[in-house]
Structure formats: structure tokens, C-alpha cells
Scaffold this active site. Structure first.
Site, PDB file in Angstrom:
ATOM      1  CG  HIS A 191     -37.230  26.152 -44.011  1.00  0.00           C
ATOM      2  ND1 HIS A 191     -37.734  26.276 -45.287  1.00  0.00           N
ATOM      3  CD2 HIS A 191     -35.905  25.931 -44.155  1.00  0.00           C
ATOM      4  CE1 HIS A 191     -36.745  26.160 -46.172  1.00  0.00           C
ATOM      5  NE2 HIS A 191     -35.622  25.936 -45.505  1.00  0.00           N
ATOM      6  CB  SER A 228     -37.060  25.246 -50.787  1.00  0.00           C
ATOM      7  OG  SER A 228     -37.239  25.667 -49.463  1.00  0.00           O
ATOM      8  CE  LYS A 275     -28.706  30.056 -54.874  1.00  0.00           C
ATOM      9  NZ  LYS A 275     -28.482  29.594 -53.487  1.00  0.00           N
ATOM     10  NE  ARG A 294     -32.015  19.139 -45.603  1.00  0.00           N
ATOM     11  CZ  ARG A 294     -32.056  19.795 -46.745  1.00  0.00           C
ATOM     12  NH1 ARG A 294     -33.209  19.973 -47.351  1.00  0.00           N
ATOM     13  NH2 ARG A 294     -30.967  20.261 -47.313  1.00  0.00           N
TER      14      ARG A 294
HETATM   15  O1  PNS Z   1     -31.194  27.976 -47.587  1.00  0.00           O
HETATM   16  P1  PNS Z   1     -29.791  27.988 -48.133  1.00  0.00           P
HETATM   17  O2  PNS Z   1     -29.790  28.470 -49.558  1.00  0.00           O
HETATM   18  O3  PNS Z   1     -29.099  26.671 -47.954  1.00  0.00           O
HETATM   19  O4  PNS Z   1     -28.982  29.062 -47.248  1.00  0.00           O
HETATM   20  C1  PNS Z   1     -27.619  29.291 -47.486  1.00  0.00           C
HETATM   21  C2  PNS Z   1     -27.116  30.493 -46.671  1.00  0.00           C
HETATM   22  C3  PNS Z   1     -27.985  31.716 -46.898  1.00  0.00           C
HETATM   23  C4  PNS Z   1     -27.112  30.165 -45.216  1.00  0.00           C
HETATM   24  C5  PNS Z   1     -25.671  30.757 -47.178  1.00  0.00           C
HETATM   25  O5  PNS Z   1     -25.683  30.835 -48.587  1.00  0.00           O
HETATM   26  C6  PNS Z   1     -25.071  32.026 -46.623  1.00  0.00           C
HETATM   27  O6  PNS Z   1     -24.721  32.098 -45.469  1.00  0.00           O
HETATM   28  N1  PNS Z   1     -24.966  33.064 -47.487  1.00  0.00           N
HETATM   29  C7  PNS Z   1     -24.434  34.357 -47.116  1.00  0.00           C
HETATM   30  C8  PNS Z   1     -23.062  34.618 -47.736  1.00  0.00           C
HETATM   31  C9  PNS Z   1     -21.961  34.091 -46.828  1.00  0.00           C
HETATM   32  O7  PNS Z   1     -21.843  34.442 -45.681  1.00  0.00           O
HETATM   33  N2  PNS Z   1     -21.134  33.223 -47.430  1.00  0.00           N
HETATM   34  C10 PNS Z   1     -20.044  32.585 -46.727  1.00  0.00           C
HETATM   35  C11 PNS Z   1     -20.536  31.320 -46.017  1.00  0.00           C
HETATM   36  S1  PNS Z   1     -19.195  30.470 -45.313  1.00  0.00           S
END
Ligand code: PNS
Length: 173
Positions: A25, A136, A49, A98
Site C-alpha cells: 500500500h 494484508s 467484516k 498486483r
Molecule cells: O482493500 P480492499 O478490501 O480490497 O478494498 C475494497 C474496496 C474498499 C475498494 C471495495 O470494497 C469498495 O469499493 N467498497 C465500497 C462499496 C462499493 O462501492 N461497492 C461497489 C464496488 S463496484
């Protein structure tokens, strides 16, 4: 740090769970700071979660790693990412990519986000090679099971993880 920037300044949102922030990150944030005037690291408030660290703790860890770095802001969000990005006046969402495994999921999200708000672009940045296989989730698992995570997370995060899992093993310590 102020959230109101210079009009026209290029602002990017870098969203994620950051549970906790890793050197992968950090690598993406550094790349973002070279490309944009401001980068907002947006921590998802995903307490359902059952994250290891609360949103407030995750935010504090990121702030401690970057220590008032110019151009960097750390915030939290919930709900749709594109709505948060629009509320911040950002036209770009930065994501780390990645591997081809990431591509499947990330391309779905990018296209859904584009459908929801066509004016917002998703930009993918590749981390340095040593971080291509870290996450993570894996780092927490390795640390919980006593493996070496040195170099995969910033030192203060390593210290925090070691203390967290040591306390879980021996609650009286
Ligand atoms: O670090 P992560 O858990 O991979 O991050 C995922 C994240 C936060 C980017 C994704 O879960 C997200 O955008 N969540 C917000 C809800 C949302 O907008 N959902 C629709 C995505 S198409």
C-alpha cells in the site's frame, strides 16, 4: 490536513480496507503522490467484516506511517466508493494491481464504478515486485502463526501486529 484543495488541483482517492496498511500500500501511495497533487487514502468502515483493527486504528496507523506528509490525507468512508469520490470532487480512483488474479476482480469493480459514475476514472498502478504477492490478509495470517513479516509492513505496523497477536495468545501479558 485540510480537505479543501486548490481549485483544479488533481486529486485521487486510494480506497481500501487497509487492515492494516502494508508496504505494498505504501508503494502505491508513493506512486500516487508523484502523479497527483493530493491523494486521499480512504479507509472503508467495514466493521461487519470483523477487521483486526477498527477503522479509527487503521486510519491512525496510516497517519503514523506518513506523519503529515504534504499532499496526503487519510479519511474513512462507507457506502458506494464512487459517491464518496464524487463528494470529494475526485475524478480518479487509484487501485493497486498486483497480478492477473487481481485483474479479474478489479476490472469488474472498475467497470461497475464507471457505470455508476462515468466521469470517474479508475487508474491501476503496479507495486514494486517484492510486494506483488503480499496482502494484508496473508501478512496477518503469517504473523498470527509466528512467521516472519519483516520488510512486508512498515516497522510500526510490524510492532503493532506482533503485540496484537502476542496479546491474543496470552491475554494476561
Ligand atoms: O482493500 P480492499 O478490501 O480490497 O478494498 C475494497 C474496496 C474498499 C475498494 C471495495 O470494497 C469498495 O469499493 N467498497 C465500497 C462499496 C462499493 O462501492 N461497492 C461497489 C464496488 S463496484
Amino acid at each position: 490536513m485540510s480537505t479543501s484543495g486548490t481549485p483544479g488541483a488533481r486529486l485521487a482517492i486510494y480506497p481500501g480496507s487497509f487492515d492494516p496498511i502494508t508496504n505494498g500500500h505504501v508503494d502505491i501511495i508513493e506512486r500516487g503522490l508523484r502523479l497527483f497533487d493530493r491523494v486521499v487514502v480512504a479507509v472503508l468502515r467495514n466493521e461487519t467484516k470483523a477487521p483486526l483493527f477498527s477503522a479509527a486504528e487503521r486510519v491512525q496507523l496510516i497517519r503514523d506511517v506518513f506523519r503529515d506528509r504534504p499532499g496526503l490525507e487519510v479519511d474513512t468512508f462507507e457506502g458506494l466508493l464512487v459517491d464518496y469520490a464524487a463528494s470529494r470532487g475526485a475524478a480518479v480512483i487509484v487501485k493497486g494491481l498486483r497480478s492477473i488474479a487481481d485483474y479479474e476482480y478489479e476490472s469488474q469493480m472498475a467497470l461497475m464504478n464507471r457505470r455508476l459514475r462515468p466521469a470517474i476514472e479508475t487508474m491501476f498502478l503496479m507495486p514494486a515486485e517484492p510486494y506483488a504477492y503480499t496482502s494484508s490478509r496473508l501478512i496477518k495470517e503469517v504473523c498470527r502463526l509466528g512467521g516472519d513479516i519483516h520488510g512486508l509492513v512498515p516497522p510500526l505496523v510490524e510492532d503493532r501486529l506482533l503485540r496484537t497477536f502476542a496479546a491474543a495468545r496470552d491475554p494476561l501479558s
